[in-house]
Design a protein around this motif. Sequence first.
Motif, PDB file in Angstrom:
ATOM      1  N   GLY A 125      -1.350   3.818   1.747  1.00 28.70           N
ATOM      2  CA  GLY A 125      -0.203   3.139   1.165  1.00 28.70           C
ATOM      3  C   GLY A 125      -0.597   1.935   0.342  1.00 28.70           C
ATOM      4  O   GLY A 125      -0.043   1.677  -0.722  1.00 28.70           O
ATOM      5  N   ASN A 126      -1.592   1.134   0.832  1.00 23.04           N
ATOM      6  CA  ASN A 126      -2.002  -0.049   0.092  1.00 23.04           C
ATOM      7  C   ASN A 126      -2.588   0.321  -1.257  1.00 23.04           C
ATOM      8  O   ASN A 126      -2.425  -0.391  -2.241  1.00 23.04           O
ATOM      9  CB  ASN A 126      -3.021  -0.849   0.907  1.00 23.04           C
ATOM     10  CG  ASN A 126      -2.386  -1.494   2.125  1.00 23.04           C
ATOM     11  OD1 ASN A 126      -1.189  -1.757   2.121  1.00 23.04           O
ATOM     12  ND2 ASN A 126      -3.171  -1.734   3.149  1.00 23.04           N
ATOM     13  N   ARG A 183       0.223   1.158  -3.676  1.00 21.32           N
ATOM     14  CA  ARG A 183       0.947   0.003  -4.177  1.00 21.32           C
ATOM     15  C   ARG A 183       0.248  -0.623  -5.369  1.00 21.32           C
ATOM     16  O   ARG A 183       0.875  -1.274  -6.196  1.00 21.32           O
ATOM     17  CB  ARG A 183       1.098  -1.050  -3.071  1.00 21.32           C
ATOM     18  CG  ARG A 183       2.137  -0.686  -2.028  1.00 21.32           C
ATOM     19  CD  ARG A 183       2.413  -1.841  -1.110  1.00 21.32           C
ATOM     20  NE  ARG A 183       1.213  -2.262  -0.400  1.00 21.32           N
ATOM     21  CZ  ARG A 183       1.143  -3.350   0.350  1.00 21.32           C
ATOM     22  NH1 ARG A 183       2.188  -4.136   0.466  1.00 21.32           N
ATOM     23  NH2 ARG A 183       0.027  -3.669   0.975  1.00 21.32           N
ATOM     24  N   GLU A 213       4.696   6.237   3.786  1.00 23.57           N
ATOM     25  CA  GLU A 213       3.638   6.065   2.787  1.00 23.57           C
ATOM     26  C   GLU A 213       2.975   4.690   2.866  1.00 23.57           C
ATOM     27  O   GLU A 213       1.832   4.525   2.439  1.00 23.57           O
ATOM     28  CB  GLU A 213       4.199   6.276   1.374  1.00 23.57           C
ATOM     29  CG  GLU A 213       4.704   7.676   1.091  1.00 23.57           C
ATOM     30  CD  GLU A 213       6.175   7.843   1.448  1.00 23.57           C
ATOM     31  OE1 GLU A 213       6.765   8.866   1.042  1.00 23.57           O
ATOM     32  OE2 GLU A 213       6.740   6.952   2.133  1.00 23.57           O
ATOM     33  N   ASP A 214       3.700   3.696   3.390  1.00 22.79           N
ATOM     34  CA  ASP A 214       3.154   2.336   3.467  1.00 22.79           C
ATOM     35  C   ASP A 214       3.881   1.591   4.584  1.00 22.79           C
ATOM     36  O   ASP A 214       4.992   1.098   4.391  1.00 22.79           O
ATOM     37  CB  ASP A 214       3.328   1.619   2.125  1.00 22.79           C
ATOM     38  CG  ASP A 214       2.697   0.234   2.117  1.00 22.79           C
ATOM     39  OD1 ASP A 214       2.147  -0.181   3.156  1.00 22.79           O
ATOM     40  OD2 ASP A 214       2.753  -0.435   1.070  1.00 22.79           O
ATOM     41  N   GLU A 258       3.419  -1.248   5.761  1.00 30.53           N
ATOM     42  CA  GLU A 258       3.550  -2.688   5.557  1.00 30.53           C
ATOM     43  C   GLU A 258       4.412  -3.027   4.346  1.00 30.53           C
ATOM     44  O   GLU A 258       4.457  -4.188   3.922  1.00 30.53           O
ATOM     45  CB  GLU A 258       2.164  -3.314   5.385  1.00 30.53           C
ATOM     46  CG  GLU A 258       1.263  -3.140   6.604  1.00 30.53           C
ATOM     47  CD  GLU A 258      -0.101  -3.765   6.402  1.00 30.53           C
ATOM     48  OE1 GLU A 258      -0.357  -4.268   5.283  1.00 30.53           O
ATOM     49  OE2 GLU A 258      -0.900  -3.765   7.346  1.00 30.53           O
ATOM     50  N   ALA A 259       5.106  -2.063   3.798  1.00 29.26           N
ATOM     51  CA  ALA A 259       5.883  -2.289   2.576  1.00 29.26           C
ATOM     52  C   ALA A 259       7.010  -3.286   2.808  1.00 29.26           C
ATOM     53  O   ALA A 259       7.714  -3.232   3.818  1.00 29.26           O
ATOM     54  CB  ALA A 259       6.459  -0.971   2.073  1.00 29.26           C
ATOM     55  N   PHE A 267       5.674   0.585  -3.452  1.00 31.40           N
ATOM     56  CA  PHE A 267       5.650   2.042  -3.549  1.00 31.40           C
ATOM     57  C   PHE A 267       6.919   2.557  -4.229  1.00 31.40           C
ATOM     58  O   PHE A 267       8.030   2.093  -3.952  1.00 31.40           O
ATOM     59  CB  PHE A 267       5.525   2.655  -2.155  1.00 31.40           C
ATOM     60  CG  PHE A 267       5.403   4.151  -2.180  1.00 31.40           C
ATOM     61  CD1 PHE A 267       4.189   4.748  -2.466  1.00 31.40           C
ATOM     62  CD2 PHE A 267       6.505   4.954  -1.940  1.00 31.40           C
ATOM     63  CE1 PHE A 267       4.070   6.131  -2.504  1.00 31.40           C
ATOM     64  CE2 PHE A 267       6.403   6.329  -1.975  1.00 31.40           C
ATOM     65  CZ  PHE A 267       5.181   6.921  -2.259  1.00 31.40           C
TER      66      PHE A 267
END
Length: 221
Positions: free
Chosen positions: A3-4, A7, A45-46, A48-49, A169
């Motif tokens: 995910g990172n 981004r 997908e992330d 920490e979004a 994302f």
Amino acid sequence: MGGNDMRSIIAQILVLGLLFYAGPLLAQEWGDVSEEILGMTGIPEDSEADAVILFDKGTIAITLRFQLVIQRHTRIKILTERGLKYGDVSIYLGSDDEIDELRAQTILPNGKKVTLSKKDIFTKKRRSGSEKVFAIPGVEVGAVIEYAYEITSRRLTFLAPWQFQHGVFTKLSELILIIPEGFDYRAFASNAYVPDPQRESFQIADPQMGTSFVGRFVWRA
């Protein structure tokens, strides 16, 4: 790809050429958000979004008066306190550009909608052109924000780059380009893979221009 990494990807597409004619712009939905999206607290997908762009849709076409018309509709889900900053929006305008039908709203987790007032839209001068800036009202964690606008321009030769991924994302990014069939154009992608566009042609009848065939190109990522 994690995910990172996603981004950090910014994919752009640049279309060059002289545009001549296009058919009517495509209608885009407004304010229709499912209970599933309103209840969303994160994305796989992330993990920490701070926010997620649910979709970013644009349509570029040419009117019968040989003007470039751009419609855009962006919808974002706010996931954390740090994501509240995405409620602050800035839209660049060239010196000859005109913006119309600018609107924005927040859909709260309970479904209530808070609408942007025209008096809260400000103009910031730049060396070349200007910016429309505003803060979407009522933004809170768990809310969905969206904004849409239409820009009319006479800058027909070079189109501004389209970003398929941003600092957060993006679940869906879609660009529709409507040009005369047989028009010779070039598109360049940078920083990430962007699939070839879907292509189709259709016929338009106009009392002044007669019958024209128009090409429609759709990029989705």
